[in-house]
Design an enzyme around this catalytic site. Sequence first.
Site, short mmCIF file in Angstrom:
data_model
loop_
_atom_site.label_atom_id
_atom_site.label_comp_id
_atom_site.label_asym_id
_atom_site.label_seq_id
_atom_site.Cartn_x
_atom_site.Cartn_y
_atom_site.Cartn_z
CB ILE A 133 -1.00 -0.03 1.18
CG1 ILE A 133 -1.94 -1.24 1.02
CG2 ILE A 133 -1.81 1.27 1.23
CD1 ILE A 133 -2.86 -1.50 2.20
NE ARG A 186 -6.21 -3.28 11.35
CZ ARG A 186 -6.67 -3.42 10.11
NH1 ARG A 186 -6.84 -2.34 9.35
NH2 ARG A 186 -6.96 -4.60 9.62
CD GLU A 218 -11.55 1.22 13.03
OE1 GLU A 218 -12.19 0.33 12.43
OE2 GLU A 218 -10.50 1.71 12.59
CG HIS A 235 -11.71 0.57 8.80
ND1 HIS A 235 -11.18 -0.09 9.87
CD2 HIS A 235 -10.98 0.14 7.72
CE1 HIS A 235 -10.20 -0.89 9.47
NE2 HIS A 235 -10.06 -0.76 8.16
C1 DGY Z 1 -7.94 -4.68 6.08
O1 DGY Z 1 -8.19 -5.45 5.16
O2 DGY Z 1 -7.15 -4.95 6.97
C2 DGY Z 1 -8.62 -3.38 6.06
O3 DGY Z 1 -8.42 -2.64 7.18
C3 DGY Z 1 -10.08 -3.51 5.76
O4 DGY Z 1 -10.26 -2.53 4.79
#
Ligand code: DGY
Length: 321
Positions: free
Chosen positions: A160, A240, A269, A287
């Site tokens: 990511i 997170r 959350e 989220h």
């Molecule tokens: C994950 O896949 O860990 C994400 O936080 C959900 O979008």
Amino acid sequence: MAAKAKLFVLNKLPEAVEARLKRDYDARLNPDDKLHADAEIVALSRGMDGILTSPTTPVGAGVIGALDQSVRIVATFSVGFDHVDLEAAKARGIAVTNTPEVLTDATADMAMLLLLAAARRTYEGQKILREGRWIGWRPTQLIGIGCQGKRLGIYGMGRIGQAVARRAKPFGFELHYHDQNPLPPAKTEGAIFHADVEDMLPLCDYLTIHCPLTPETRKFLNAKRIARLPKGAVVVNTARGPVVDDEALIAALKSGHVAAAGLDVFEGEPKLHPGYLGLENAYLLPHLGSATLDTRNAMGFRALDNLDAFFSGRPPRDRVA
Ligand code: DGY
């Protein structure tokens, strides 16, 4: 014909995923998307061969220790697996799988959205419009922060983080990153590697967080590290919530040391620190990083691919324990 494996599915899933689940498994679905307490998970898992969970429904050591012997796999509909106790699963010989790769683009898109939305004060803009307080275009109204020539620090250069680098480059950012090791240049868009994150922080006009939640990264962005950011920095978190020390970030948003934050994830959350709610320079989302239909379908199919492999005696591609 062999009996279908019995699967307890803890969340309501996209239609196409549930259709495949119904076809291939003897599945206990959750059409009302009810949240199950630990004791219920344990009770309803009796006689099940596997569990399909998500970050919303943690499967901690207590649950794993009490699960029926029949349960042999916990698959999570997520790339993150901090909500599943891997050590407890290993101790019980329960396999754990996740769904990497398929949500990389959606999450990186969301990081860019948060970065721009926070830096360009779009929440305040929405508010004055909707509340009928807009007095018309003004040269000094809601002045935000641009991207061109600014420095973006990426904390965690996994899939990511790399996808964010690809998106951020054409916006004109000078890219910096911290990870455990430097990556091949082909993966970093020319981003400058910092072996020590403390050296990167003072350079971050923008900081975007893309690390997993581990004991080492919990509360990574604390008051001390925030103080190392340049005054007026923008902070983005799609990873997170607990990676950020909320009290410290809220204090910095109030003082203006952090000009704006774009946050998609929160400690505790679905509750979040109430201190964020009154802050106009906090752009907050519930989220939604992976929330596109294509992505959520792909996550579900990836989770099912892992389960299919496991129950047909092949190694699941995404086994994390
Ligand atoms: C994950 O896949 O860990 C994400 O936080 C959900 O979008």
